[in-house]
Design a protein around this motif. Structure first.
Motif, PDB file in Angstrom:
ATOM      1  N   SER A 176     -18.866  -1.931 -75.000  1.00 22.40           N
ATOM      2  CA  SER A 176     -17.926  -2.980 -75.415  1.00 22.40           C
ATOM      3  C   SER A 176     -18.521  -3.867 -76.494  1.00 22.40           C
TER       4      SER A 176
ATOM      5  N   ARG B 148     -18.550  -1.995 -79.833  1.00 23.46           N
ATOM      6  CA  ARG B 148     -17.251  -1.978 -80.502  1.00 23.46           C
ATOM      7  C   ARG B 148     -16.989  -3.300 -81.221  1.00 23.46           C
ATOM      8  N   LEU B 149     -17.372  -4.399 -80.592  1.00 26.56           N
ATOM      9  CA  LEU B 149     -17.192  -5.703 -81.223  1.00 26.56           C
ATOM     10  C   LEU B 149     -18.072  -5.850 -82.462  1.00 26.56           C
TER      11      LEU B 149
ATOM     12  N   GLU C 169     -13.442  -7.418 -73.582  1.00 26.22           N
ATOM     13  CA  GLU C 169     -13.424  -6.062 -74.129  1.00 26.22           C
ATOM     14  C   GLU C 169     -13.747  -5.025 -73.055  1.00 26.22           C
TER      15      GLU C 169
END
Length: 202
Positions: free
Chosen positions: A12, A15-16, A33
């Protein structure tokens, strides 16, 4: 289960990191997320910085794992160095980390750049140290300080890769890699052309 949740947090955060600078990422955003509670994150990590560092370390460890899988086909020290350096230059890591490595180089976040470079030196230098020792034992290269030599070589190569990823003037970067090849050949006293692969276009 614990390992899975830890990886969920790292996935997560990764991805951020693709879509926003490090300074804008928060524990709350990571939790959202990951679709888990904020408290669950603190069970595995003490801070956001610890998560970011873990993502970068995981990135390089996976890349290095790919290198070790490939290096079984290479016997001499020079061949192993070629395999290692080409992996770093061409980013040929056959997993989702490929784009992440590139993104780190292109990201304007100086803090992330510095973390990435330090992890590269910490993770790759010990591998190169052992290869240099093998080269000395083989008689194919010469260095009295393999540990220090490895750190300098990885540091310079990482700097050049940063330049390679962030500039459209690839001709200048290839010229720099050619100079590095000549320097390594001279300093390690290897056979002529041993490091030509550094600047050969594929």
């Amino acid at each position: 289960m614990k390992t899975n949740k830890r990886n969920l947090i790292l996935d997560s955060a990764e991805r951020l990191m693709f879509v926003m600078p490090d300074k804008d990422i928060t524990i709350n955003l990571i939790a959202k997320e990951a679709e888990i509670g904020k408290g669950s994150i603190y069970y595995y990590f003490r801070s956001k910085d610890e998560i970011i560092n873990a993502v970068i370390e995981r990135c390089y460890k996976k890349a290095i794992h790919e290198y070790f899988r490939a290096v079984n086909n290479y016997l001499t020290a020079v061949e192993k160095i070629k395999c290692l350096f080409q992996s770093m230059i061409k980013k040929e890591f056959h997993d989702n980390q490929q784009n992440f490595i590139i993104a780190l180089h292109l990201n304007e976040d100086i803090l992330l750049h510095n973390k990435m470079k330090q992890v590269a030196i910490d993770e790759v230098s010990p591998i190169l140290t052992e290869i240099l020792k093998q080269g000395v034992a083989e008689g194919s290269m010469l260095t009295d300080t393999p540990e220090e030599s490895a750190e300098i070589i990885v540091g310079v190569l990482t700097f050049l890769l940063d330049d390679f990823s962030s500039t459209i003037d690839t001709h200048r970067t290839y010229n720099k890699l050619k100079i590095l090849a000549n320097v390594l050949e001279t300093c390690l006293r290897t056979a002529e052309g041993s490091f030509n692969f550094l600047y050969e276009r594929v």
